[in-house]
Design a protein around this motif. Structure first.
Motif, PDB file in Angstrom:
ATOM      1  N   ILE A 120       0.851  -1.195   0.000  1.00  0.00           N
ATOM      2  CA  ILE A 120       0.000   0.000   0.000  1.00  0.00           C
ATOM      3  C   ILE A 120       0.891   1.251   0.000  1.00  0.00           C
ATOM      4  CG2 ILE A 120      -1.776   1.299   1.241  1.00  0.00           C
ATOM      5  CD1 ILE A 120      -2.647  -1.315   2.543  1.00  0.00           C
ATOM      6  N   THR A 121       0.504   2.233  -0.840  1.00  0.00           N
ATOM      7  CA  THR A 121       1.180   3.526  -0.807  1.00  0.00           C
ATOM      8  C   THR A 121       0.132   4.619  -0.578  1.00  0.00           C
ATOM      9  OG1 THR A 121       1.035   3.843  -3.200  1.00  0.00           O
ATOM     10  CG2 THR A 121       3.051   2.814  -2.368  1.00  0.00           C
ATOM     11  N   ILE A 122       0.540   5.668   0.130  1.00  0.00           N
ATOM     12  CA  ILE A 122      -0.315   6.836   0.360  1.00  0.00           C
ATOM     13  C   ILE A 122       0.370   8.012  -0.319  1.00  0.00           C
ATOM     14  CG2 ILE A 122      -1.341   8.390   2.063  1.00  0.00           C
ATOM     15  CD1 ILE A 122      -1.106   6.102   4.112  1.00  0.00           C
ATOM     16  N   ASN A 123      -0.300   8.597  -1.297  1.00  0.00           N
ATOM     17  CA  ASN A 123       0.255   9.730  -2.061  1.00  0.00           C
ATOM     18  C   ASN A 123       1.669   9.427  -2.568  1.00  0.00           C
ATOM     19  OD1 ASN A 123      -2.109  11.198  -1.529  1.00  0.00           O
ATOM     20  ND2 ASN A 123      -1.276  11.961   0.384  1.00  0.00           N
ATOM     21  N   GLY A 124       1.905   8.196  -2.987  1.00  0.00           N
ATOM     22  CA  GLY A 124       3.198   7.806  -3.552  1.00  0.00           C
ATOM     23  C   GLY A 124       4.229   7.353  -2.538  1.00  0.00           C
ATOM     24  N   ASN A 125       3.943   7.449  -1.243  1.00  0.00           N
ATOM     25  CA  ASN A 125       4.887   7.034  -0.204  1.00  0.00           C
ATOM     26  C   ASN A 125       4.466   5.691   0.396  1.00  0.00           C
ATOM     27  OD1 ASN A 125       6.344   9.511  -0.385  1.00  0.00           O
ATOM     28  ND2 ASN A 125       4.743  10.472   0.832  1.00  0.00           N
ATOM     29  N   GLN A 126       5.454   4.854   0.681  1.00  0.00           N
ATOM     30  CA  GLN A 126       5.192   3.547   1.301  1.00  0.00           C
ATOM     31  C   GLN A 126       4.432   3.751   2.612  1.00  0.00           C
ATOM     32  OE1 GLN A 126       6.469   0.903  -0.466  1.00  0.00           O
ATOM     33  NE2 GLN A 126       5.146  -0.352   0.779  1.00  0.00           N
ATOM     34  N   ALA A 127       3.393   2.921   2.828  1.00  0.00           N
ATOM     35  CA  ALA A 127       2.545   3.095   4.006  1.00  0.00           C
ATOM     36  C   ALA A 127       2.742   1.976   5.018  1.00  0.00           C
ATOM     37  CB  ALA A 127       1.088   3.149   3.588  1.00  0.00           C
ATOM     38  N   LYS A 128       2.559   2.324   6.279  1.00  0.00           N
ATOM     39  CA  LYS A 128       2.521   1.341   7.362  1.00  0.00           C
ATOM     40  C   LYS A 128       1.091   1.313   7.887  1.00  0.00           C
ATOM     41  CE  LYS A 128       7.215   2.159   8.994  1.00  0.00           C
ATOM     42  NZ  LYS A 128       8.020   2.628  10.103  1.00  0.00           N
ATOM     43  N   ALA A 129       0.747   0.281   8.653  1.00  0.00           N
ATOM     44  CA  ALA A 129      -0.601   0.165   9.217  1.00  0.00           C
ATOM     45  C   ALA A 129      -0.938   1.372  10.094  1.00  0.00           C
ATOM     46  CB  ALA A 129      -0.737  -1.124  10.011  1.00  0.00           C
ATOM     47  N   SER A 130       0.072   1.946  10.720  1.00  0.00           N
ATOM     48  CA  SER A 130      -0.149   3.067  11.632  1.00  0.00           C
ATOM     49  C   SER A 130      -0.116   4.428  10.932  1.00  0.00           C
ATOM     50  CB  SER A 130       0.907   3.050  12.733  1.00  0.00           C
ATOM     51  OG  SER A 130       2.201   3.176  12.160  1.00  0.00           O
ATOM     52  N   SER A 131       0.082   4.454   9.617  1.00  0.00           N
ATOM     53  CA  SER A 131       0.114   5.715   8.877  1.00  0.00           C
ATOM     54  C   SER A 131      -1.206   6.463   9.052  1.00  0.00           C
ATOM     55  CB  SER A 131       0.349   5.449   7.392  1.00  0.00           C
ATOM     56  OG  SER A 131       1.587   4.826   7.179  1.00  0.00           O
ATOM     57  N   THR A 132      -1.105   7.775   9.159  1.00  0.00           N
ATOM     58  CA  THR A 132      -2.295   8.600   9.352  1.00  0.00           C
ATOM     59  C   THR A 132      -2.844   9.062   8.009  1.00  0.00           C
ATOM     60  OG1 THR A 132      -1.397   9.375  11.446  1.00  0.00           O
ATOM     61  CG2 THR A 132      -3.177  10.662  10.496  1.00  0.00           C
ATOM     62  N   LEU A 133      -4.145   8.890   7.835  1.00  0.00           N
ATOM     63  CA  LEU A 133      -4.818   9.307   6.608  1.00  0.00           C
ATOM     64  C   LEU A 133      -5.591  10.598   6.831  1.00  0.00           C
ATOM     65  CD1 LEU A 133      -6.416   5.950   5.409  1.00  0.00           C
ATOM     66  CD2 LEU A 133      -4.435   7.083   4.461  1.00  0.00           C
ATOM     67  N   THR A 134      -5.736  11.376   5.759  1.00  0.00           N
ATOM     68  CA  THR A 134      -6.605  12.544   5.782  1.00  0.00           C
ATOM     69  C   THR A 134      -7.482  12.493   4.533  1.00  0.00           C
ATOM     70  OG1 THR A 134      -4.933  13.861   4.647  1.00  0.00           O
ATOM     71  CG2 THR A 134      -4.967  14.009   7.037  1.00  0.00           C
ATOM     72  N   ALA A 135      -8.614  13.170   4.580  1.00  0.00           N
ATOM     73  CA  ALA A 135      -9.495  13.217   3.412  1.00  0.00           C
ATOM     74  C   ALA A 135      -8.726  13.869   2.268  1.00  0.00           C
ATOM     75  CB  ALA A 135     -10.752  14.004   3.737  1.00  0.00           C
ATOM     76  N   GLY A 136      -8.834  13.300   1.081  1.00  0.00           N
ATOM     77  CA  GLY A 136      -8.113  13.821  -0.078  1.00  0.00           C
ATOM     78  C   GLY A 136      -6.881  13.003  -0.429  1.00  0.00           C
ATOM     79  N   ASP A 137      -6.460  12.114   0.466  1.00  0.00           N
ATOM     80  CA  ASP A 137      -5.301  11.260   0.181  1.00  0.00           C
ATOM     81  C   ASP A 137      -5.635  10.266  -0.921  1.00  0.00           C
ATOM     82  OD1 ASP A 137      -3.682  12.444   2.055  1.00  0.00           O
ATOM     83  OD2 ASP A 137      -3.897  10.867   3.557  1.00  0.00           O
ATOM     84  N   GLU A 138      -4.585   9.790  -1.585  1.00  0.00           N
ATOM     85  CA  GLU A 138      -4.760   8.776  -2.622  1.00  0.00           C
ATOM     86  C   GLU A 138      -4.006   7.514  -2.219  1.00  0.00           C
ATOM     87  OE1 GLU A 138      -5.132   9.783  -6.973  1.00  0.00           O
ATOM     88  OE2 GLU A 138      -3.160   8.847  -6.952  1.00  0.00           O
TER      89      GLU A 138
END
Length: 86
Positions: free
Chosen positions: A28-46
């Motif tokens: 899983i990546t968030i906005n192109g960055n590698q994600a961890k389970a604890s990564s914080t999401l905000t509305a508008g993220d991809e």
């Protein structure tokens, strides 16, 4: 909101432990960055999630702690879905 919790609440992945495993495997990546389970999401993220032989790109519309089954899909929009050729 934590990534693993969002995946469970939005019903993209059925169980939070499974969502954690998928994130920890680097699928899983968030906005192109590698994600961890604890990564914080905000509305508008991809998010880009690798499900087996599929790559699914998702735009996050809303973050809520709980949501009814019928409303779960309103939390995100599938931007594109593509098959991977191995």
């Amino acid at each position: 909101m934590r990534l693993d919790k969002f995946l469970k609440v939005s019903r993209l992945i059925k169980r939070r432990t499974l969502a954690k495993e998928v994130a920890d495997q680097g699928r899983i990546t968030i906005n192109g960055n590698q994600a961890k389970a604890s990564s914080t999401l905000t509305a508008g993220d991809e998010l880009v999630i690798k499900f087996g032989q599929k790559l699914v790109t998702i735009h996050i519309n809303d973050l809520r702690e709980t949501v009814k089954k019928e409303e779960a899909e309103s939390l995100y929009t599938v931007v594109k879905e593509e098959k991977l050729n191995n």
